[in-house]
Design an enzyme around this catalytic site. Structure first.
Site, PDB file in Angstrom:
ATOM      1  N   CYS A 123     -10.150  -4.475   0.027  1.00  0.00           N
ATOM      2  CA  CYS A 123     -11.314  -3.628  -0.278  1.00  0.00           C
ATOM      3  C   CYS A 123     -12.029  -3.909  -0.906  1.00  0.00           C
ATOM      4  CB  CYS A 123     -11.113  -2.248  -0.053  1.00  0.00           C
ATOM      5  SG  CYS A 123     -10.455  -1.602  -1.441  1.00  0.00           S
TER       6      CYS A 123
ATOM      7  N   CYS B 134     -10.851  -2.845  -4.805  1.00  0.00           N
ATOM      8  CA  CYS B 134      -9.884  -4.151  -5.075  1.00  0.00           C
ATOM      9  C   CYS B 134     -10.527  -5.227  -5.528  1.00  0.00           C
ATOM     10  CB  CYS B 134      -9.046  -4.510  -4.004  1.00  0.00           C
ATOM     11  SG  CYS B 134      -7.630  -2.886  -4.156  1.00  0.00           S
TER      12      CYS B 134
ATOM     13  N   GLU C 121      -2.879  -4.222  -2.834  1.00  0.00           N
ATOM     14  CA  GLU C 121      -3.418  -5.727  -3.839  1.00  0.00           C
ATOM     15  C   GLU C 121      -3.537  -4.947  -5.511  1.00  0.00           C
ATOM     16  OE1 GLU C 121      -4.788  -4.542  -1.331  1.00  0.00           O
ATOM     17  OE2 GLU C 121      -6.422  -6.346  -0.244  1.00  0.00           O
TER      18      GLU C 121
ATOM     19  N   CYS D 246      -4.113   0.466  -2.599  1.00  0.00           N
ATOM     20  CA  CYS D 246      -4.075  -0.295  -1.506  1.00  0.00           C
ATOM     21  C   CYS D 246      -3.121  -1.400  -2.539  1.00  0.00           C
ATOM     22  CB  CYS D 246      -4.942  -1.512  -1.833  1.00  0.00           C
ATOM     23  SG  CYS D 246      -6.318  -0.362  -1.326  1.00  0.00           S
TER      24      CYS D 246
ATOM     25  N   ASN E 228       0.804  -1.213  -0.298  1.00  0.00           N
ATOM     26  CA  ASN E 228      -0.302   0.220  -0.012  1.00  0.00           C
ATOM     27  C   ASN E 228       1.203   1.342   0.071  1.00  0.00           C
ATOM     28  OD1 ASN E 228       0.735  -0.415   2.661  1.00  0.00           O
ATOM     29  ND2 ASN E 228      -1.101   0.324   3.705  1.00  0.00           N
ATOM     30  N   ILE E 229       0.423   2.269  -0.569  1.00  0.00           N
ATOM     31  CA  ILE E 229       0.852   3.828  -0.910  1.00  0.00           C
ATOM     32  C   ILE E 229       0.392   4.754  -0.354  1.00  0.00           C
ATOM     33  CG2 ILE E 229       2.357   4.861  -2.709  1.00  0.00           C
ATOM     34  CD1 ILE E 229       3.258   2.298  -4.393  1.00  0.00           C
ATOM     35  N   GLU E 230       0.204   5.421   0.314  1.00  0.00           N
ATOM     36  CA  GLU E 230      -0.327   6.054   0.891  1.00  0.00           C
ATOM     37  C   GLU E 230      -0.081   7.609   0.271  1.00  0.00           C
ATOM     38  OE1 GLU E 230      -1.189   5.808   5.070  1.00  0.00           O
ATOM     39  OE2 GLU E 230      -2.008   3.803   4.713  1.00  0.00           O
TER      40      GLU E 230
HETATM   41  N1  THU Z   1      -5.840  -1.317   2.691  1.00  0.00           N
HETATM   42  C1  THU Z   1      -4.805  -1.753   1.795  1.00  0.00           C
HETATM   43  O1  THU Z   1      -3.497  -1.940   0.986  1.00  0.00           O
HETATM   44  N2  THU Z   1      -5.531  -3.665   1.844  1.00  0.00           N
HETATM   45  C2  THU Z   1      -6.609  -3.874   1.734  1.00  0.00           C
HETATM   46  O2  THU Z   1      -6.835  -5.198   2.238  1.00  0.00           O
HETATM   47  C3  THU Z   1      -7.298  -2.941   3.177  1.00  0.00           C
HETATM   48  C4  THU Z   1      -6.092  -2.560   3.475  1.00  0.00           C
HETATM   49  C5  THU Z   1      -4.614  -0.113   2.932  1.00  0.00           C
HETATM   50  C6  THU Z   1      -4.692   1.347   2.568  1.00  0.00           C
HETATM   51  C7  THU Z   1      -4.522   2.066   3.914  1.00  0.00           C
HETATM   52  O3  THU Z   1      -3.681   2.350   3.388  1.00  0.00           O
HETATM   53  C8  THU Z   1      -4.505   1.174   4.468  1.00  0.00           C
HETATM   54  O4  THU Z   1      -4.544  -0.136   4.564  1.00  0.00           O
HETATM   55  C9  THU Z   1      -5.252   1.025   5.958  1.00  0.00           C
HETATM   56  O5  THU Z   1      -7.034   1.224   4.862  1.00  0.00           O
END
Ligand code: THU
Length: 136
Positions: free
Chosen positions: A85, A88, A54, A52, A41-43
């Site tokens: 989520c 995804c 995925e 996300c 995941n890259i915020e």
């Molecule tokens: N996130 C994912 O990368 N995959 C998931 O299946 C659930 C959520 C990430 C998104 C965000 O960076 C962090 O988790 C919190 O929601």
């Protein structure tokens, strides 16, 4: 092979950029040619732009020319399994509807699912292609 994909997902989790949620997620996809693509995941400070793990992995694979994704593994630091989520799931339904999805956690628990189980009755390209056919 599944073990290799699981290991790749755990390694990808270490590369997560999650300074806001501190929730680090890793993913890895396996394609029909045995290639593995990883994602984390890259915020972003503009929260809506967070991506996300995925989708990172799936988009990397598709952008490298993968036509058939067979398996996706998802892991995180949580003791629980990490379910993908909704966004995804929709991306999986579009790009890899027949892919197996395996959720794993640190204690070795895992859950194998189909994309259809994750997103039943998905709105798919089928509806749009059918509509176009009906119109022509
Ligand atoms: N996130 C994912 O990368 N995959 C998931 O299946 C659930 C959520 C990430 C998104 C965000 O960076 C962090 O988790 C919190 O929601």
């Amino acid at each position: 092979m599944v073990k290799t994909v699981i290991d790749a997902a755990w390694q990808a989790k270490e590369r997560a950029y999650a300074p806001y949620s501190h929730f680090m997620v890793g993913a890895a996809v396996l394609d029909a040619d045995g290639r593995i693509f990883t994602g984390c995941n890259i915020e972003n400070a503009s929260y809506g732009l967070c991506n996300c793990a995925e989708r990172t992995a799936i988009f990397k694979a598709v952008s490298e020319g993968c036509k058939e994704l067979q398996l996706l593994v998802v892991c995180s630091d949580s003791e629980r399994l990490t379910p993908p989520c909704g966004a995804c799931r929709q991306v999986m339904a579009e790009l890899a509807p027949m892919m197996k999805v395996i959720l794993v956690n640190k204690t070795g628990q895992y859950l194998e699912m189909t994309v259809d189980e994750l997103l039943p009755l998905a709105f798919s390209n089928d509806y749009l292609l059918k509509k176009r056919k009906e119109e022509s």
